[in-house]
Design an enzyme around this catalytic site. Structure first.
Site, mmCIF file in Angstrom:
data_model
loop_
_atom_site.group_PDB
_atom_site.id
_atom_site.type_symbol
_atom_site.label_atom_id
_atom_site.label_comp_id
_atom_site.label_asym_id
_atom_site.label_seq_id
_atom_site.Cartn_x
_atom_site.Cartn_y
_atom_site.Cartn_z
ATOM 1 N N GLN A 81 -45.244 -10.346 -38.369
ATOM 2 C CA GLN A 81 -44.855 -11.863 -38.714
ATOM 3 C C GLN A 81 -43.524 -12.075 -38.712
ATOM 4 O O GLN A 81 -42.734 -11.433 -39.120
ATOM 5 C CB GLN A 81 -45.571 -12.157 -40.115
ATOM 6 C CG GLN A 81 -47.147 -11.886 -40.197
ATOM 7 C CD GLN A 81 -47.513 -12.403 -41.486
ATOM 8 O OE1 GLN A 81 -47.841 -13.466 -41.917
ATOM 9 N NE2 GLN A 81 -48.223 -11.458 -42.241
ATOM 10 N N HIS A 112 -49.928 -5.994 -36.313
ATOM 11 C CA HIS A 112 -49.502 -7.195 -35.788
ATOM 12 C C HIS A 112 -48.148 -7.438 -36.675
ATOM 13 O O HIS A 112 -48.116 -6.850 -37.941
ATOM 14 C CB HIS A 112 -50.056 -8.370 -36.116
ATOM 15 C CG HIS A 112 -50.561 -8.818 -37.405
ATOM 16 N ND1 HIS A 112 -51.712 -7.978 -37.765
ATOM 17 C CD2 HIS A 112 -50.281 -9.784 -38.195
ATOM 18 C CE1 HIS A 112 -51.845 -8.449 -38.892
ATOM 19 N NE2 HIS A 112 -51.259 -9.457 -39.324
#
Ligand SMILES: [Zn+2]
Ligand SMILES: [Zn+2]
Length: 358
Positions: A189, A187
């Site tokens: 951010q 992932h």
């Protein structure tokens, strides 16, 4: 030119946005979790000694830390365990972080230091998940998927940088235990800061100073110098190059630079995004091949100018916290206390190793 996402809400009111490889998916699944509203108490305190803001976010102590197998909050919801993403499958998804460093809205950015007074830590923190496959890294994704991811980064930058209380938008990825990643699922951010973070401020000042002195762009000039020298070039394509900076600070540090003088991710045109998708995958494939070690611990961060700055030249900085096959780079006294980096591997050698890893 950036396609719009499908917008939904999670059970506690946080926004979730779906970016699809092909438009038209319904995203009808509803978040059924009994979640309380997120209450956060981030605050900013100005540091008059060393300058800059300290961000206090005590609620983040409770964030999910290395969940057991089958309890990944970034996996799709299939069966009984409800994750952060209600859909049973997804391409790229972005949602508001449940444990944000910044949340809520203000009237304007915090430009004026307020000594001795805490300021609410408003802004927005988002999580970007580019695959519903738990174990997949960037290098495992298709070029088309990385392209969708780039569109998502661009759309989020564009939207958040237009908020009146946001001073700078950052997009970054932490990878690997050694970097302190608490979730294994790949992932990125996004931090929409209510102030300009220190390194962005320093970079913006260097850009302005170089423009005043020479009339030219600092990043354009640095790219030309690097490509002319040649020995710090990792890869050179039509629209992008990957080069090791002359004065690199971190192990295996590279800059990923568009050849065109573009201000930020939203300004990249379609051919530039297409080529970046290949360059980005290629970079992580090289990192993984360096020590034949999947997920070399890395940080990759896009540098974009503060909101409202007219001049600017986008680039990404990527580096590792590992300096050899079995040695970590620790930030000890010189770096942590004085901000003085000492590099173990010369930039020219880094470029040689990354070229050979291609
Ligand atoms: Zn997962
Ligand atoms: Zn430039």
């Amino acid at each position: 030119m950036t396609p719009g996402p499908v917008r939904r809400r999670l059970a506690d009111g946080r926004e979730i946005l779906y970016f699809d490889d092909e438009p038209g998916r319904p995203h009808d699944a509803v978040d059924s979790r009994p979640l309380d509203r997120v209450t956060t108490d981030s605050e900013l305190r100005w540091d008059p000694m060393f300058g800059g803001w300290a961000v206090l976010a005590g609620h983040r102590q409770a964030r999910t830390y290395r969940p057991p197998a089958g309890r990944c909050p970034l996996c799709p919801t299939r069966g009984e365990y409800a994750t952060e993403i209600p859909d049973a499958s997804y391409d790229v998804v972005v949602f508001e972080n449940r444990f944000p460093s910044f949340t809520g809205a203000g009237e304007r950015p915090c430009t004026q230091p307020v000594e001795g007074l805490a300021v609410p830590g408003y802004g927005r923190c988002e999580v970007v998940v580019p695959t519903d496959v738990h174990k997949a890294g960037i290098a495992d994704l298709s070029p088309g998927r990385v392209r969708t991811l780039i569109d998502a980064w661009a759309q989020r930058t564009d939207e958040l940088s237009h908020r009146p209380d946001i001073a700078a938008v950052s997009v970054f990825e932490n990878r690997g235990d050694a970097v302190g990643v608490t979730l294994e699922h790949t992932h990125q951010q996004i931090y929409a800061f209510p102030f300009v973070p220190p390194i962005t401020a320093r970079f913006a000042a260097s850009m302005a100073d170089h423009r005043d002195r020479t009339g030219r762009c600092l990043v354009c000039d640095q790219l030309t110098h690097s490509l002319d020298a040649g020995d710090r070039t990792v890869s050179r394509r039509t629209k992008w190059s990957v080069v090791v900076p002359f004065a690199a600070r971190w192990p295996f540090e590279v800059n990923v630079v568009p050849h065109r003088h573009v201000r930020g991710l939203p300004d990249l045109d379609a051919p530039e995004r297409d080529e970046l998708a290949e360059v980005w995958r290629d970079l992580f494939r090289r990192y993984d091949a360096l020590f034949d070690q999947p997920r070399l611990p890395t940080i990759a961060a896009w540098h974009q100018m503060p909101s409202g700055t007219v001049d600017g030249h986008l680039f990404a900085q990527a580096f590792s916290v590992q300096r050899d096959a079995d040695k970590l780079k620790y930030l000890a006294g010189s770096e942590s206390a004085y901000g003085q980096w000492v590099l173990d591997v010369p930039p020219e050698r880094t470029a040689e190793l990354l070229r050979a890893a291609g």
